[in-house]
Scaffold this motif. Structure first.
Motif, PDB file in Angstrom:
ATOM      1  N   ALA A 110       0.833  -1.206   0.000  1.00  0.00           N
ATOM      2  CA  ALA A 110       0.000   0.000   0.000  1.00  0.00           C
ATOM      3  C   ALA A 110       0.868   1.257   0.000  1.00  0.00           C
ATOM      4  O   ALA A 110       0.602   2.216  -0.739  1.00  0.00           O
ATOM      5  CB  ALA A 110      -0.928  -0.010   1.221  1.00  0.00           C
ATOM      6  N   MET A 111       1.934   1.245   0.812  1.00  0.00           N
ATOM      7  CA  MET A 111       2.813   2.414   0.846  1.00  0.00           C
ATOM      8  C   MET A 111       3.580   2.561  -0.466  1.00  0.00           C
ATOM      9  O   MET A 111       3.796   3.681  -0.939  1.00  0.00           O
ATOM     10  CB  MET A 111       3.780   2.304   2.031  1.00  0.00           C
ATOM     11  CG  MET A 111       4.665   3.537   2.210  1.00  0.00           C
ATOM     12  SD  MET A 111       3.778   5.104   2.311  1.00  0.00           S
ATOM     13  CE  MET A 111       3.054   4.999   3.938  1.00  0.00           C
ATOM     14  N   PHE A 112       3.975   1.442  -1.081  1.00  0.00           N
ATOM     15  CA  PHE A 112       4.625   1.518  -2.395  1.00  0.00           C
ATOM     16  C   PHE A 112       3.704   2.194  -3.404  1.00  0.00           C
ATOM     17  O   PHE A 112       4.138   3.014  -4.215  1.00  0.00           O
ATOM     18  CB  PHE A 112       4.994   0.117  -2.894  1.00  0.00           C
ATOM     19  CG  PHE A 112       6.108  -0.538  -2.132  1.00  0.00           C
ATOM     20  CD1 PHE A 112       7.157   0.197  -1.615  1.00  0.00           C
ATOM     21  CD2 PHE A 112       6.116  -1.908  -1.934  1.00  0.00           C
ATOM     22  CE1 PHE A 112       8.193  -0.405  -0.910  1.00  0.00           C
ATOM     23  CE2 PHE A 112       7.133  -2.530  -1.234  1.00  0.00           C
ATOM     24  CZ  PHE A 112       8.169  -1.774  -0.718  1.00  0.00           C
ATOM     25  N   VAL A 121       2.302  -4.195  -6.201  1.00  0.00           N
ATOM     26  CA  VAL A 121       1.771  -5.510  -5.826  1.00  0.00           C
ATOM     27  C   VAL A 121       2.896  -6.541  -5.797  1.00  0.00           C
ATOM     28  O   VAL A 121       2.983  -7.367  -4.884  1.00  0.00           O
ATOM     29  CB  VAL A 121       0.652  -5.945  -6.796  1.00  0.00           C
ATOM     30  CG1 VAL A 121       0.182  -7.357  -6.478  1.00  0.00           C
ATOM     31  CG2 VAL A 121      -0.523  -4.973  -6.723  1.00  0.00           C
ATOM     32  N   LEU A 122       3.784  -6.489  -6.798  1.00  0.00           N
ATOM     33  CA  LEU A 122       4.915  -7.420  -6.845  1.00  0.00           C
ATOM     34  C   LEU A 122       5.820  -7.226  -5.631  1.00  0.00           C
ATOM     35  O   LEU A 122       6.209  -8.191  -4.964  1.00  0.00           O
ATOM     36  CB  LEU A 122       5.710  -7.214  -8.137  1.00  0.00           C
ATOM     37  CG  LEU A 122       7.023  -7.995  -8.237  1.00  0.00           C
ATOM     38  CD1 LEU A 122       6.761  -9.496  -8.273  1.00  0.00           C
ATOM     39  CD2 LEU A 122       7.821  -7.563  -9.464  1.00  0.00           C
ATOM     40  N   LEU A 126       6.669  -9.813  -2.579  1.00  0.00           N
ATOM     41  CA  LEU A 126       8.039 -10.159  -2.180  1.00  0.00           C
ATOM     42  C   LEU A 126       8.266  -9.890  -0.694  1.00  0.00           C
ATOM     43  O   LEU A 126       8.992 -10.630  -0.020  1.00  0.00           O
ATOM     44  CB  LEU A 126       9.053  -9.371  -3.018  1.00  0.00           C
ATOM     45  CG  LEU A 126       9.220  -9.825  -4.474  1.00  0.00           C
ATOM     46  CD1 LEU A 126      10.145  -8.880  -5.217  1.00  0.00           C
ATOM     47  CD2 LEU A 126       9.756 -11.246  -4.534  1.00  0.00           C
ATOM     48  N   MET A 127       7.617  -8.828  -0.179  1.00  0.00           N
ATOM     49  CA  MET A 127       7.733  -8.546   1.254  1.00  0.00           C
ATOM     50  C   MET A 127       7.102  -9.652   2.087  1.00  0.00           C
ATOM     51  O   MET A 127       7.609  -9.997   3.154  1.00  0.00           O
ATOM     52  CB  MET A 127       7.064  -7.207   1.584  1.00  0.00           C
ATOM     53  CG  MET A 127       7.960  -6.006   1.348  1.00  0.00           C
ATOM     54  SD  MET A 127       7.197  -4.476   1.925  1.00  0.00           S
ATOM     55  CE  MET A 127       7.256  -4.718   3.677  1.00  0.00           C
ATOM     56  N   LEU A 140      14.815  -6.371   3.342  1.00  0.00           N
ATOM     57  CA  LEU A 140      15.404  -6.828   2.083  1.00  0.00           C
ATOM     58  C   LEU A 140      14.686  -6.221   0.889  1.00  0.00           C
ATOM     59  O   LEU A 140      15.283  -6.020  -0.162  1.00  0.00           O
ATOM     60  CB  LEU A 140      15.348  -8.358   2.015  1.00  0.00           C
ATOM     61  CG  LEU A 140      16.128  -9.030   0.905  1.00  0.00           C
ATOM     62  CD1 LEU A 140      17.618  -8.859   1.118  1.00  0.00           C
ATOM     63  CD2 LEU A 140      15.795 -10.503   0.815  1.00  0.00           C
ATOM     64  N   VAL A 141      13.399  -5.914   1.049  1.00  0.00           N
ATOM     65  CA  VAL A 141      12.620  -5.303  -0.031  1.00  0.00           C
ATOM     66  C   VAL A 141      12.531  -3.796   0.156  1.00  0.00           C
ATOM     67  O   VAL A 141      12.614  -3.030  -0.806  1.00  0.00           O
ATOM     68  CB  VAL A 141      11.204  -5.918  -0.083  1.00  0.00           C
ATOM     69  CG1 VAL A 141      10.374  -5.273  -1.171  1.00  0.00           C
ATOM     70  CG2 VAL A 141      11.284  -7.423  -0.311  1.00  0.00           C
ATOM     71  N   LEU A 142      12.390  -3.354   1.409  1.00  0.00           N
ATOM     72  CA  LEU A 142      12.238  -1.922   1.669  1.00  0.00           C
ATOM     73  C   LEU A 142      13.492  -1.129   1.321  1.00  0.00           C
ATOM     74  O   LEU A 142      13.401  -0.032   0.772  1.00  0.00           O
ATOM     75  CB  LEU A 142      11.881  -1.695   3.135  1.00  0.00           C
ATOM     76  CG  LEU A 142      10.442  -2.017   3.537  1.00  0.00           C
ATOM     77  CD1 LEU A 142      10.295  -1.962   5.035  1.00  0.00           C
ATOM     78  CD2 LEU A 142       9.481  -1.051   2.881  1.00  0.00           C
ATOM     79  N   ALA A 143      14.665  -1.669   1.642  1.00  0.00           N
ATOM     80  CA  ALA A 143      15.913  -0.929   1.418  1.00  0.00           C
ATOM     81  C   ALA A 143      16.139  -0.611  -0.070  1.00  0.00           C
ATOM     82  O   ALA A 143      16.397   0.543  -0.415  1.00  0.00           O
ATOM     83  CB  ALA A 143      17.090  -1.701   1.997  1.00  0.00           C
ATOM     84  N   PRO A 144      16.026  -1.608  -0.997  1.00  0.00           N
ATOM     85  CA  PRO A 144      16.207  -1.266  -2.408  1.00  0.00           C
ATOM     86  C   PRO A 144      15.145  -0.303  -2.930  1.00  0.00           C
ATOM     87  O   PRO A 144      15.442   0.558  -3.766  1.00  0.00           O
ATOM     88  CB  PRO A 144      16.097  -2.624  -3.137  1.00  0.00           C
ATOM     89  CG  PRO A 144      16.307  -3.649  -2.090  1.00  0.00           C
ATOM     90  CD  PRO A 144      15.866  -3.051  -0.806  1.00  0.00           C
ATOM     91  N   SER A 145      13.916  -0.427  -2.410  1.00  0.00           N
ATOM     92  CA  SER A 145      12.848   0.481  -2.853  1.00  0.00           C
ATOM     93  C   SER A 145      13.141   1.906  -2.413  1.00  0.00           C
ATOM     94  O   SER A 145      12.968   2.851  -3.192  1.00  0.00           O
ATOM     95  CB  SER A 145      11.501   0.030  -2.285  1.00  0.00           C
ATOM     96  OG  SER A 145      11.225  -1.297  -2.677  1.00  0.00           O
TER      97      SER A 145
END
Length: 201
Positions: A110-112, A121-122, A126-127, A140-145
């Protein structure tokens, strides 16, 4: 030449000094290398033991479970009760992990979407997967985003995402796990909390 009046350069640049440096460095590299090799070997042995054990547990698990009460140093009713509670605890723990992972992935997705990250959604899915892996969690997903947002010039959005992940999504795990898992396995939230800390350690 300018340093020589103040520093005895020969003490640092002589053949003996350089030989001592090389010896200490090579010793440290060798020691670190041996510890890395030993650690890797230990991981490999552990993985082989896990696979070997899993093979027999998957093949003969039911027969082992049926004979286990007879080999435990307990009365049969006590052994059966402990086994029943163990199954409840494992199921409750797995249930808690899955539910919390889905909640964290949904909040992250939702924040993405709000921040305009492509394919929210992808990334949310992954999160969910990352949240189920111990010690990996959602970072692992938040840092690259967050890095992507920052490198594309949206530093404010990157900061919002980092804060959202650290303070909101991170707290979901700490607050919900004791309640969800504790309720399912009929244990007090404080005991579950300390067991989670022990597991992290």
């Amino acid at each position: 030449e300018r340093l020589e009046p103040y520093v005895d350069l020969n003490a640092y640049t002589s053949a003996e000094a350089l030989s001592g440096y090389a010896e200490r460095i090579s010793g440290a590299v060798l020691q670190r290398g041996l510890s890395v090799i030993g650690g890797a070997f230990g991981v490999l042995i552990s993985a082989i033991l896990v696979i070997f054990t899993m093979f027999y547990l998957l093949r003969d698990g039911r027969a082992i479970a049926e004979r286990l009460p007879d080999v435990l140093p307990l009365e049969r009713p006590q052994a059966l009760e402990i086994m029943r509670r163990t199954v409840e605890i494992v199921k409750g723990s797995v249930f808690g992990v899955v539910v919390i992972a889905v909640i964290q992935g949904t909040m992250g997705g939702a924040m993405f979407a709000v921040l305009g990250v492509p394919s929210p959604v992808l990334w949310g899915a992954l999160m969910v997967l990352a949240a189920m892996i111990p010690m990996v969690v959602t970072g692992l997903v938040l840092a690259p985003s967050a890095l992507f947002l920052g490198l594309t010039g949206h530093w404010g959005k990157a900061a919002v995402l980092v804060r959202w992940g650290a303070f909101v999504i991170g707290l979901v795990d700490n607050l919900l796990r004791p309640m969800l898992v504790g309720k399912r396995i009929k244990m007090h939230e404080l005991l579950v909390f300390f067991s989670v800390l022990g597991g992290l350690q």
